[in-house]
Design an enzyme around this catalytic site. Structure first.
Site, short mmCIF file in Angstrom:
data_model
loop_
_atom_site.label_atom_id
_atom_site.label_comp_id
_atom_site.label_asym_id
_atom_site.label_seq_id
_atom_site.Cartn_x
_atom_site.Cartn_y
_atom_site.Cartn_z
N LYS A 1 28.46 50.29 56.92
CA LYS A 1 29.02 48.95 56.66
C LYS A 1 28.62 48.05 57.80
CE LYS A 1 31.56 47.16 53.35
NZ LYS A 1 31.65 47.61 51.94
P1 NAD Z 1 35.29 38.17 46.41
O1 NAD Z 1 35.20 37.47 47.72
O2 NAD Z 1 34.33 37.86 45.32
O3 NAD Z 1 36.78 37.97 45.77
C1 NAD Z 1 37.95 38.21 46.47
C2 NAD Z 1 39.10 37.57 45.69
O4 NAD Z 1 40.34 37.92 46.30
C3 NAD Z 1 39.06 36.04 45.69
O5 NAD Z 1 39.49 35.58 44.41
C4 NAD Z 1 40.07 35.65 46.75
O6 NAD Z 1 40.62 34.34 46.54
C5 NAD Z 1 41.11 36.72 46.50
N1 NAD Z 1 42.03 36.98 47.61
C6 NAD Z 1 41.77 37.12 48.93
N2 NAD Z 1 42.91 37.39 49.61
C7 NAD Z 1 43.90 37.44 48.65
C8 NAD Z 1 45.28 37.71 48.71
N3 NAD Z 1 45.90 37.98 49.86
N4 NAD Z 1 45.98 37.71 47.54
C9 NAD Z 1 45.37 37.44 46.36
N5 NAD Z 1 44.06 37.20 46.26
C10 NAD Z 1 43.35 37.19 47.39
O7 NAD Z 1 35.27 39.73 46.78
P2 NAD Z 1 34.93 40.94 45.81
O8 NAD Z 1 33.48 41.25 45.92
O9 NAD Z 1 35.54 40.71 44.47
O10 NAD Z 1 35.69 42.13 46.58
C11 NAD Z 1 37.08 42.33 46.44
C12 NAD Z 1 37.41 43.69 47.02
O11 NAD Z 1 36.67 44.69 46.32
C13 NAD Z 1 37.09 43.89 48.51
O12 NAD Z 1 38.03 44.79 49.05
C14 NAD Z 1 35.72 44.57 48.47
O13 NAD Z 1 35.44 45.32 49.65
C15 NAD Z 1 35.92 45.46 47.26
N6 NAD Z 1 34.68 45.92 46.63
C16 NAD Z 1 33.76 45.03 46.17
C17 NAD Z 1 32.60 45.50 45.54
C18 NAD Z 1 31.59 44.57 44.94
O14 NAD Z 1 30.64 45.06 44.33
N7 NAD Z 1 31.75 43.27 45.05
C19 NAD Z 1 32.38 46.88 45.44
C20 NAD Z 1 33.35 47.76 45.91
C21 NAD Z 1 34.51 47.26 46.50
#
Ligand code: NAD
Length: 439
Positions: A129
């Site tokens: 990471k």
């Molecule tokens: P992103 O930035 O696209 O979306 C995050 C969302 O969460 C946004 O809508 C934001 O407004 C919201 N948010 C942030 N803090 C918040 C809170 N306290 N309460 C409610 N909503 C909140 O990110 P993403 O890519 O969707 O990733 C989300 C999670 O999934 C992270 O933990 C990331 O590590 C994990 N993840 C993502 C992927 C991927 O392919 N994108 C893969 C595996 C894991």
């Protein structure tokens, strides 16, 4: 110049800002939370003490200074990290995060999670990471590009299709991946598409990658409901976080006949007892950025979303949102962890006590890295698959992995999280035993 550090002391809780603080000491530190589960699984496996010591420690931790000239001509120096946790099963794989909350401890935890995640779905990658401590909302596009390129150049010795392959994570996207690929390729004097995944389709990205994590969440949620003998059609869902993972998972679950009654993002939470139209909510966020204010919905408190009377709760925002403070009030029968590390260890116990079925992050959100693996395979073969093939192969891997974890859980009478860790640790440990220790 990059510098490889000794293992640092853990960050204090106060360094993790903007997160729900759990009163249980160390719980909101993602590295401590990850290690608590690792220790539990390693103990049940009676892991050899030598191997235990090897797997607890990241292989490499790189800290770099990232100086750039801001648009106003001032020079600012950012801090960047890249941690390779374990590469015994193949090249290190893991996203890059641009965020003010990035700490070395967070990056270490996320790197280890990637090792376990790749092993759970049995793809030939290790875990890594990276992150840069910055606030992307305060940077112009050209400043963001300069940070990305300078950070890439600073960590270039670790990068490569055979050694370390980044992907998008919080606040990074296809465009950032394109800059990383270009910077790396300029240094190598030829185009190296397989050095990053999550790239634009036009330059070697995979069809289906953008939706893959949310699709994986949909697949495991359906498997869990089937396993529990609960109906899929009409099952009520609440989704925390409406970004790449949350919005796609919500849309695909709705397509499968589930009813999404609530979604949230940083702006707040919205609720409709008869179900939100997710396509309309996506359209609304395109225009208004956030879910708040969506018509035909009621605004509810963000914490209330977690405790709604639903069948499925899908946390897809950030770490440590389900804590001992709210876990006792959660009514969902299935919790599908779209986010990495949304549940603290003490919340885990409380959820288990009242019978919730938790699909752990290292299984639930593994769809993204699985299609990243497909992207890397396609780049290396220079032969690209159609979307149907990508989705079909993803479904096979995620369904098989769900049942692999379930059978470990049954055999050892442990929950799905500990079972997933046990499966992953055993797979990584098996390779270490075969490879032996180079001295
Ligand atoms: P992103 O930035 O696209 O979306 C995050 C969302 O969460 C946004 O809508 C934001 O407004 C919201 N948010 C942030 N803090 C918040 C809170 N306290 N309460 C409610 N909503 C909140 O990110 P993403 O890519 O969707 O990733 C989300 C999670 O999934 C992270 O933990 C990331 O590590 C994990 N993840 C993502 C992927 C991927 O392919 N994108 C893969 C595996 C894991």
């Amino acid at each position: 110049m990059s510098n490889i550090t000794e293992a640092p002391h853990p960050a204090t809780a106060s360094q993790v800002v903007g997160r729900d603080k759990d009163p249980f000491i160390g719980e909101e530190n993602p590295f401590e939370a990850m290690m608590a589960r690792f220790d539990h699984a390693a103990e049940i496996l009676a892991l050899d003490p030598g191997l235990y010591r090897v797997l607890r420690q990241p292989e490499k931790q790189v800290i770099v200074a990232v100086p750039i000239q801001r648009d106003n001509a001032e020079i600012e120096v950012f801090t960047g990290y890249r941690v390779l946790h374990n590469t015994s099963r193949g090249p290190a794989k893991g996203g890059i995060r641009f965020d003010l909350n990035v700490t070395l401890d967070e990056v270490k935890a996320l790197a280890a999670w990637m090792t376990w995640k790749c092993a759970v779905v049995n793809i030939p990658f290790g875990g890594a990471k990276g992150g840069v401590v910055c606030d992307p909302t305060n940077l112009t596009i050209s400043e963001l590009e300069r940070i990305t390129r300078r950070y890439t150049a600073a960590i270039i010795e670790t990068l490569g299709p055979e050694s370390d392959i980044p992907a998008p994570d919080v606040n990074t996207n296809e465009r950032v991946m394109a800059w990383i690929m270009d910077t790396y390729s300029m240094h190598k004097r030829h185009s190296v598409t397989a050095v990053v995944t999550g790239k634009p389709i036009e330059m070697g990205g995979s069809l289906g990658r953008r939706e893959a994590t949310g699709r994986g969440c949909m697949i495991v949620t359906k498997e869990a409901l089937k396993h529990l003998g609960l109906p899929i059609r009409g099952a009520k869902v609440a989704v925390q976080g409406f970004g790449n993972v949350g919005s796609v998972a919500a849309r695909l679950l709705q397509e499968e006949g589930l009813v999404v009654v609530a979604v949230s993002d940083v702006s707040g939470a919205i609720y409709s007892p008869t179900g939100l139209d997710i396509d309309d909510v996506v359209e609304w966020t395109r225009e208004h950025r956030y879910v708040s204010g969506f018509p035909d919905s009621e605004a509810i408190a963000p914490d209330e979303l977690l405790t709604l009377d639903v069948d499925v709760l899908l946390p897809a925002a950030v770490e440590s949102t389900i804590t001992r403070r709210n876990a006792g009030k959660i009514k969902a029968k299935v919790i599908c962890e779209g986010a990495n590390g949304p549940t603290t260890p003490s919340a885990d116990k409380m959820l288990e006590n009242h019978g919730a079925f938790v699909i752990p992050d290292i299984l639930a959100n593994a769809g993204g890295v699985t299609v990243s693996y497909f992207e890397w395979v396609q780049d290396r073969a220079a032969y690209f698959w159609d979307e149907h093939t990508v989705n079909e192969r993803l479904q096979n891997i995620i369904q098989r992995s769900f049942h692999d974890v379930l059978s470990v859980a049954r055999r050892h009478s442990v929950n799905m999280r500990i079972a997933a860790y046990m499966l992953a640790i055993e797979r990584v440990a098996a390779v270490h035993r075969l490879r032996g220790l180079y001295a």
